[in-house]
Design an enzyme around this catalytic site. Structure first.
Site, short mmCIF file in Angstrom:
data_model
loop_
_atom_site.label_atom_id
_atom_site.label_comp_id
_atom_site.label_asym_id
_atom_site.label_seq_id
_atom_site.Cartn_x
_atom_site.Cartn_y
_atom_site.Cartn_z
N LYS A 42 0.85 -1.20 0.00
CA LYS A 42 0.00 0.00 0.00
C LYS A 42 0.88 1.25 0.00
CE LYS A 42 -1.75 1.69 3.97
NZ LYS A 42 -1.52 3.12 4.24
N ASN A 43 1.90 1.26 0.86
CA ASN A 43 2.68 2.48 1.03
C ASN A 43 3.72 2.68 -0.06
OD1 ASN A 43 1.10 2.99 3.19
ND2 ASN A 43 2.62 2.46 4.74
N CYS B 151 -4.88 12.54 12.42
CA CYS B 151 -5.71 11.32 12.47
C CYS B 151 -5.50 10.79 13.88
CB CYS B 151 -5.26 10.32 11.41
SG CYS B 151 -3.62 9.69 11.72
N ARG C 53 0.23 14.75 12.43
CA ARG C 53 0.58 14.54 11.01
C ARG C 53 0.77 15.86 10.25
NH1 ARG C 53 -1.15 9.08 9.85
NH2 ARG C 53 0.43 9.09 8.24
N PRO C 54 1.62 16.76 10.72
CA PRO C 54 1.82 18.03 10.02
C PRO C 54 2.49 17.81 8.65
CG PRO C 54 3.48 17.75 11.71
CD PRO C 54 2.50 16.62 11.88
N ILE C 55 2.48 18.85 7.81
CA ILE C 55 3.14 18.73 6.49
C ILE C 55 4.20 19.81 6.33
CG2 ILE C 55 1.15 17.62 5.37
CD1 ILE C 55 0.52 20.40 4.12
N ASP D 212 4.58 0.87 12.07
CA ASP D 212 3.37 0.23 11.53
C ASP D 212 3.23 -1.22 11.99
OD1 ASP D 212 3.37 1.86 8.27
OD2 ASP D 212 2.89 2.55 10.28
N ARG E 76 -8.47 -0.68 4.50
CA ARG E 76 -7.70 0.31 3.74
C ARG E 76 -6.33 -0.25 3.37
NH1 ARG E 76 -7.53 6.07 6.56
NH2 ARG E 76 -6.11 6.33 4.80
C1 EPZ Z 1 4.11 7.02 6.08
O1 EPZ Z 1 3.30 8.07 6.61
C2 EPZ Z 1 3.21 5.81 6.01
N1 EPZ Z 1 2.08 6.09 5.11
C3 EPZ Z 1 2.68 5.47 7.41
O2 EPZ Z 1 1.93 4.27 7.31
C4 EPZ Z 1 3.89 5.19 8.32
O3 EPZ Z 1 3.43 4.95 9.63
C5 EPZ Z 1 4.82 6.42 8.31
O4 EPZ Z 1 5.22 6.72 6.96
C6 EPZ Z 1 6.09 6.18 9.14
O5 EPZ Z 1 6.76 5.06 8.65
C7 EPZ Z 1 2.30 6.02 3.78
O6 EPZ Z 1 3.39 5.74 3.32
C8 EPZ Z 1 1.11 6.30 2.90
P1 EPZ Z 1 6.06 10.47 8.18
P2 EPZ Z 1 3.87 9.59 6.61
O7 EPZ Z 1 5.94 11.73 7.39
O8 EPZ Z 1 4.68 9.82 5.41
C9 EPZ Z 1 6.36 13.83 11.46
C10 EPZ Z 1 0.11 2.85 7.68
O9 EPZ Z 1 -0.34 2.33 8.70
N2 EPZ Z 1 6.27 14.78 10.35
O10 EPZ Z 1 7.29 9.65 8.07
O11 EPZ Z 1 2.74 10.50 6.88
C11 EPZ Z 1 5.00 13.18 11.75
O12 EPZ Z 1 4.25 14.01 12.61
C12 EPZ Z 1 0.54 4.30 7.68
O13 EPZ Z 1 0.28 2.25 6.58
C13 EPZ Z 1 6.47 16.14 10.60
O14 EPZ Z 1 6.72 16.54 11.73
O15 EPZ Z 1 4.81 9.53 7.89
C14 EPZ Z 1 5.37 11.88 12.40
O16 EPZ Z 1 5.54 12.06 13.79
C15 EPZ Z 1 0.29 4.94 9.04
N3 EPZ Z 1 6.37 17.02 9.57
C16 EPZ Z 1 6.72 11.52 11.76
O17 EPZ Z 1 7.18 12.71 11.10
C17 EPZ Z 1 6.10 16.62 8.28
O18 EPZ Z 1 6.04 17.47 7.37
C18 EPZ Z 1 6.64 10.42 10.73
O19 EPZ Z 1 5.78 10.84 9.72
C19 EPZ Z 1 5.88 15.24 8.05
C20 EPZ Z 1 5.98 14.34 9.08
#
Ligand code: EPZ
Length: 423
Positions: free
Chosen positions: A22-23, A118, A123-125, A310, A402
């Site tokens: 999925k990811n 969520c 989940r900030p961007i 995960d 999902r």
């Molecule tokens: C990906 O999410 C995965 N989703 C998640 O899988 C997975 O848990 C996560 O990576 C970590 O491995 C997909 O690939 C679609 P991150 P993502 O950005 O990219 C912080 C599942 O169950 N952060 O690595 O959203 C954030 O708050 C899902 O399949 C910022 O601070 O994860 C978090 O604490 C759940 N600023 C940490 O980084 C940002 O701009 C990790 O988030 C982005 C993230």
């Protein structure tokens, strides 16, 4: 809403084939926005999130043909008619944000409602936007949650960005946008997940020039355009880990096909630690939890190649069945313990303090009415239900569906007693 009724039916035994990741497939589909020719993605899992991403591609003007009988999606580029991703799609699936980098690079503008948080975290961007700005984009975020976040740049220019946290999505988004920038971009402290390597391989097939994917330092040399390509999605390492843990928690004997040992080393190490037998086969593993008494262990979730967040809920469910004290530390998300309350309803002895959880295992679980709070928590509750006394009702199973293709079918074929019923 639907729910699963799960009953203990003894150890799981047999063979299971892992689906496409999925990811990985979600960023791969987003990347097709960058191509000026059709792209073909193979071994696509039939998941709701995949369907949402296909609807997103259609909403910006692309022609998408999904054929889940053969696991193929073909995306044909048309003129981008809309650079604003519909709000309801973003709200349904946070990974919609992965379309932002490609839209920005392709059309000079990308607008989307902030994905918002969520159950597992805010989940900030900010890191995604920091990367776009490093390439010369102007980004605007409005205080009004209903107003879209916008990134604009007539032409992205190569730049340098350091990610304060090795964010998977930010690494993917910035890498995709950088493929069409003028000049070279470097991403430091990049995430190293296998899904990022899969995405880079696909982009390079399309004519991109990416080096270093899979390390913490990625270099992208921009090119004027990308052509079409065909790509097969890597197997889902989290589904793989989930079935490895299913063998452990039920003390069963599973042969897992279409799995890449290299992608699940941390999970394998921890299962071996507990006394679970994990043997590599020519296309995956044979995992046995029935050969000896199992012992507790400690896990700490970290960015790849550390133990994956995960897999934390599923592994915790398993540790509640292992006699002795285990500990879990969740270091990636700030609120990924929602499943603990549900496991406690089943009799699990888990105490938490901040992002630390202490588990006293081996006291047995009993069936209860529990609810999935996110995709992996739902999978964890199903695993717990496989060994609990009596019937476990897991509600909110749309979360589970999902990310797991044919989850109940795969489990039933391994001897599980699990039925999906409308609530
Ligand atoms: C990906 O999410 C995965 N989703 C998640 O899988 C997975 O848990 C996560 O990576 C970590 O491995 C997909 O690939 C679609 P991150 P993502 O950005 O990219 C912080 C599942 O169950 N952060 O690595 O959203 C954030 O708050 C899902 O399949 C910022 O601070 O994860 C978090 O604490 C759940 N600023 C940490 O980084 C940002 O701009 C990790 O988030 C982005 C993230």
């Amino acid at each position: 809403m639907a729910k699963y009724l799960v009953q203990n039916n003894g150890p799981l035994r047999g063979e299971v084939v892992i689906s496409g990741a999925k990811n990985a497939v979600l960023p791969l589909l987003a990347a097709t926005i960058l191509a000026d020719e059709p792209c073909e993605i193979l071994d696509v899992p039939p998941l709701r999130d995949v369907d949402v991403m296909c609807r997103l591609l259609r909403s910006v003007g692309f022609d998408v043909v999904e054929d889940y009988r053969v696991g193929r999606v073909i995306v044909s580029p048309q003129k981008i008619i809309n650079d604003e991703v519909p709000r309801e799609l973003v709200k349904q699936m946070r990974a919609s944000i992965l379309a932002m980098g490609p839209l920005l690079a392709r059309s000079g503008r990308a607008a989307m409602a902030s994905p918002g948080g969520c159950t597992i975290g805010a989940r900030p961007i900010d890191l995604h936007l920091k990367g776009f700005r490093a390439m010369g984009a102007v980004t605007t975020e409005s205080a009004d949650p209903d107003a879209p976040t916008v990134a604009e740049a007539k032409q992205l220019m190569g730049g340098r960005v350091y990610l304060d946290f090795p964010s998977v999505g930010a690494t993917e988004n910035i890498m995709m946008a950088a493929t069409l920038a003028q000049g070279s971009t470097s991403i430091e402290n990049a995430a190293q997940e296998p899904e990022i390597v899969d995405l880079a391989n696909f982009l390079n097939k399309m004519g991109a020039k990416i080096k270093g994917a899979g390390t913490d330092s990625i270099r992208v040399e921009g090119v004027p355009s990308l052509h079409g390509a065909t790509h097969t999605v890597i197997p889902d390492r989290i589904e793989t880990g989930t079935f490895m843990v299913a063998a452990a928690i039920t003390r069963g004997d599973l042969t897992i096909h279409n799995a890449l040992p290299n992608h699940v080393k941390a999970i394998t190490a921890k299962l071996l630690d507990c006394g679970v037998s994990v043997e590599e086969t020519d296309d995956g593993f044979r995992v046995r939890g029935d050969l000896q008494p199992l012992n507790p262990t400690d896990i700490k979730t970290m960015p790849y190649p550390g133990f994956p967040t995960d897999m934390q809920p599923q592994f915790m469910a398993f540790l509640t069945t292992v006699e002795g004290s285990s500990s879990v530390v969740e270091k990636v998300f700030e609120n990924r313990y929602m499943h603990i309350r549900e496991l406690q309803l089943m009799g699990a002895r888990i105490a938490t303090e901040g992002n630390n959880a202490e588990i006293q295992g081996g006291y047995g679980l009993k069936g209860a009415r529990v609810k999935a709070t996110d995709l992996r928590a739902g999978a964890a509750l199903v695993l717990a239900g496989l060994v609990a006394e009596g019937v476990t009702e897991v509600s909110n199973v749309h979360y589970v569906e999902r990310g797991y293709a044919d989850f109940t079918g795969k489990l039933k074929r391994l001897g599980a007693r699990i039925e999906k019923v409308e609530d």
